[in-house]
Every structure is written in structure tokens, then in C-alpha cells.
Write a protein that holds these residues in place. Sequence first.
Motif, PDB file in Angstrom:
ATOM      1  N   UNK A  99      -2.885   9.437   5.585  1.00 34.69           N
ATOM      2  CA  UNK A  99      -1.636   8.708   5.814  1.00 34.69           C
ATOM      3  C   UNK A  99      -1.096   8.171   4.484  1.00 34.69           C
ATOM      4  N   UNK A 100       0.073   8.629   4.111  1.00 34.19           N
ATOM      5  CA  UNK A 100       0.685   8.189   2.850  1.00 34.19           C
ATOM      6  C   UNK A 100       0.897   6.676   2.835  1.00 34.19           C
ATOM      7  N   UNK A 101       1.133   6.097   3.991  1.00 31.92           N
ATOM      8  CA  UNK A 101       1.421   4.665   4.080  1.00 31.92           C
ATOM      9  C   UNK A 101       0.144   3.849   3.892  1.00 31.92           C
ATOM     10  N   UNK A 102      -0.936   4.266   4.551  1.00 32.88           N
ATOM     11  CA  UNK A 102      -2.212   3.581   4.348  1.00 32.88           C
ATOM     12  C   UNK A 102      -2.745   3.831   2.949  1.00 32.88           C
ATOM     13  N   UNK A 103      -2.518   5.037   2.433  1.00 38.07           N
ATOM     14  CA  UNK A 103      -2.933   5.328   1.061  1.00 38.07           C
ATOM     15  C   UNK A 103      -2.211   4.399   0.086  1.00 38.07           C
ATOM     16  N   UNK A 104      -0.902   4.231   0.271  1.00 37.73           N
ATOM     17  CA  UNK A 104      -0.119   3.356  -0.610  1.00 37.73           C
ATOM     18  C   UNK A 104      -0.602   1.915  -0.505  1.00 37.73           C
ATOM     19  N   UNK A 105      -0.813   1.446   0.717  1.00 36.91           N
ATOM     20  CA  UNK A 105      -1.294   0.079   0.888  1.00 36.91           C
ATOM     21  C   UNK A 105      -2.686  -0.078   0.284  1.00 36.91           C
ATOM     22  N   UNK A 106      -3.543   0.912   0.480  1.00 33.28           N
ATOM     23  CA  UNK A 106      -4.884   0.863  -0.080  1.00 33.28           C
ATOM     24  C   UNK A 106      -4.874   0.785  -1.597  1.00 33.28           C
ATOM     25  N   UNK A 107      -3.943   1.483  -2.214  1.00 33.37           N
ATOM     26  CA  UNK A 107      -3.843   1.465  -3.680  1.00 33.37           C
ATOM     27  C   UNK A 107      -3.205   0.193  -4.205  1.00 33.37           C
ATOM     28  N   UNK A 108      -2.141  -0.240  -3.544  1.00 38.53           N
ATOM     29  CA  UNK A 108      -1.315  -1.311  -4.106  1.00 38.53           C
ATOM     30  C   UNK A 108      -1.536  -2.668  -3.455  1.00 38.53           C
ATOM     31  N   UNK A 109      -2.084  -2.689  -2.262  1.00 43.23           N
ATOM     32  CA  UNK A 109      -2.308  -3.947  -1.567  1.00 43.23           C
ATOM     33  C   UNK A 109      -1.002  -4.650  -1.226  1.00 43.23           C
ATOM     34  N   UNK A 110      -1.098  -5.927  -0.994  1.00 50.06           N
ATOM     35  CA  UNK A 110       0.047  -6.728  -0.573  1.00 50.06           C
ATOM     36  C   UNK A 110       0.881  -7.234  -1.742  1.00 50.06           C
ATOM     37  N   UNK A 111       0.497  -6.909  -2.952  1.00 48.73           N
ATOM     38  CA  UNK A 111       1.192  -7.432  -4.134  1.00 48.73           C
ATOM     39  C   UNK A 111       2.596  -6.862  -4.300  1.00 48.73           C
ATOM     40  N   UNK A 118       7.715  -1.438   3.837  1.00 54.27           N
ATOM     41  CA  UNK A 118       7.888  -0.085   4.362  1.00 54.27           C
ATOM     42  C   UNK A 118       6.676   0.326   5.184  1.00 54.27           C
ATOM     43  N   UNK A 119       5.485   0.018   4.705  1.00 51.84           N
ATOM     44  CA  UNK A 119       4.261   0.363   5.433  1.00 51.84           C
ATOM     45  C   UNK A 119       4.253  -0.335   6.790  1.00 51.84           C
ATOM     46  N   UNK A 120       4.569  -1.607   6.804  1.00 53.14           N
ATOM     47  CA  UNK A 120       4.576  -2.358   8.073  1.00 53.14           C
ATOM     48  C   UNK A 120       5.641  -1.824   9.031  1.00 53.14           C
ATOM     49  N   UNK A 121       6.826  -1.513   8.500  1.00 54.09           N
ATOM     50  CA  UNK A 121       7.882  -0.962   9.365  1.00 54.09           C
ATOM     51  C   UNK A 121       7.476   0.380   9.948  1.00 54.09           C
ATOM     52  N   UNK A 122       6.838   1.213   9.127  1.00 54.08           N
ATOM     53  CA  UNK A 122       6.384   2.522   9.615  1.00 54.08           C
ATOM     54  C   UNK A 122       5.387   2.356  10.763  1.00 54.08           C
TER      55      UNK A 122
END
Length: 179
Positions: A99-111, A118-122
Motif C-alpha cells: 500500500x503506497x499510503x501505508x508505505x508513505x506513512x511508515x516512512x514519514x510518520x505524522x511529521x 492524504x493517507x487518512x482520507x484514503x
Amino acid sequence: MDDEEARTRLLDTAEALFYAEGIQAVGMDRIRAGSGVPLKRLYRIFPAKEALVTAYLERRDHRWMTSLREAVTAGAADPVAAVFDWLADWFSEPDFRGCAFLNAFGELGAAHAGVLDVVRRHKAELRALLADLAGPHREDLADQLLILVEGATVVAALDPGPEPAHAAREAAQRLLSGH
């Protein structure tokens, strides 16, 4: 090349590289080189990397959700099964990386607020689709279906192929028959 073509080239390149290699592993210079867009124009269109990441995820969300909705509509006889069949096809694609969205969140976190939004909206949009399929007053079932979708996606990211979607489909059918 006008700004619209430049934006499309930048997003195409960013999506291919971010999804395959990770957001932090890909610098803006690689996006510039891969897209053929001059650096000055790149930064005029996307003033910061976070803006590019956010636009990439928004575009991916639109395409991903549209495709999933079309599959659900086509599988109207059993729309929940259609979700998992669609996932099985996606998990079998040669470039599947989770999942590109979980991957992005995993890399970048909440910062990074824009990315997190975008991740939350998805995920909220996916849950809303599953809630529609679960039926009225079935919030618990919608949450369970979301967990099955997300769990299957994570398992498939570790070992690509349709099997996690098939197992999740079977679990979903058991949930539905019990309700």
C-alpha cells in the motif's frame, strides 16, 4: 512543454520511483532527471518535496479508488467478493509493493501533515466504501472488512501473490454469513 505536461511528467516519475524505491530514497534531482522537467519548473510546480509526495498520493488515491469502485460495480452479485478479487489481481501485478499510503506513512510518520492527511482520507474513503457494502448500521462489519483488506495488503507486500486476498475473501464470507 506547458505546466500541465510538466506536472504529469513529474507525477509519473515520482510515482514510479517513490512506489518502487521509497520516498526518502528518491531525491528531487532524480525526479527532475527522470521527468525531463527543468529544476526551476519542478520547484515552481512543487515548491517542496512534501507537495510532490502529497500530489502523488492524491492522484494514486483517485485512480486506486476509481478502479476498486468499478470492480465492485461490475461484481454487483457479490460486491464484497469483488473487493477481494480486485485485491488478488493487484497483489499479482509484477510491480506490487504494498500500500503506497501505508508505505508513505511508515516512512514519514505524522511529521508531514499534508501526507498524513492524504493517507487518512484514503483510508476513510476505503472504509466508507466497505461500509456501503456492509449495509446500514453495520459499522462493526465495515471495520472488520477494512482490517481484512489492510491485513491482506500487508501480508501480500511481504509475499506478493493472490493468496492473501483469497484468504481474506474467505474470512469476509464467513463474517458475512455469521451476520
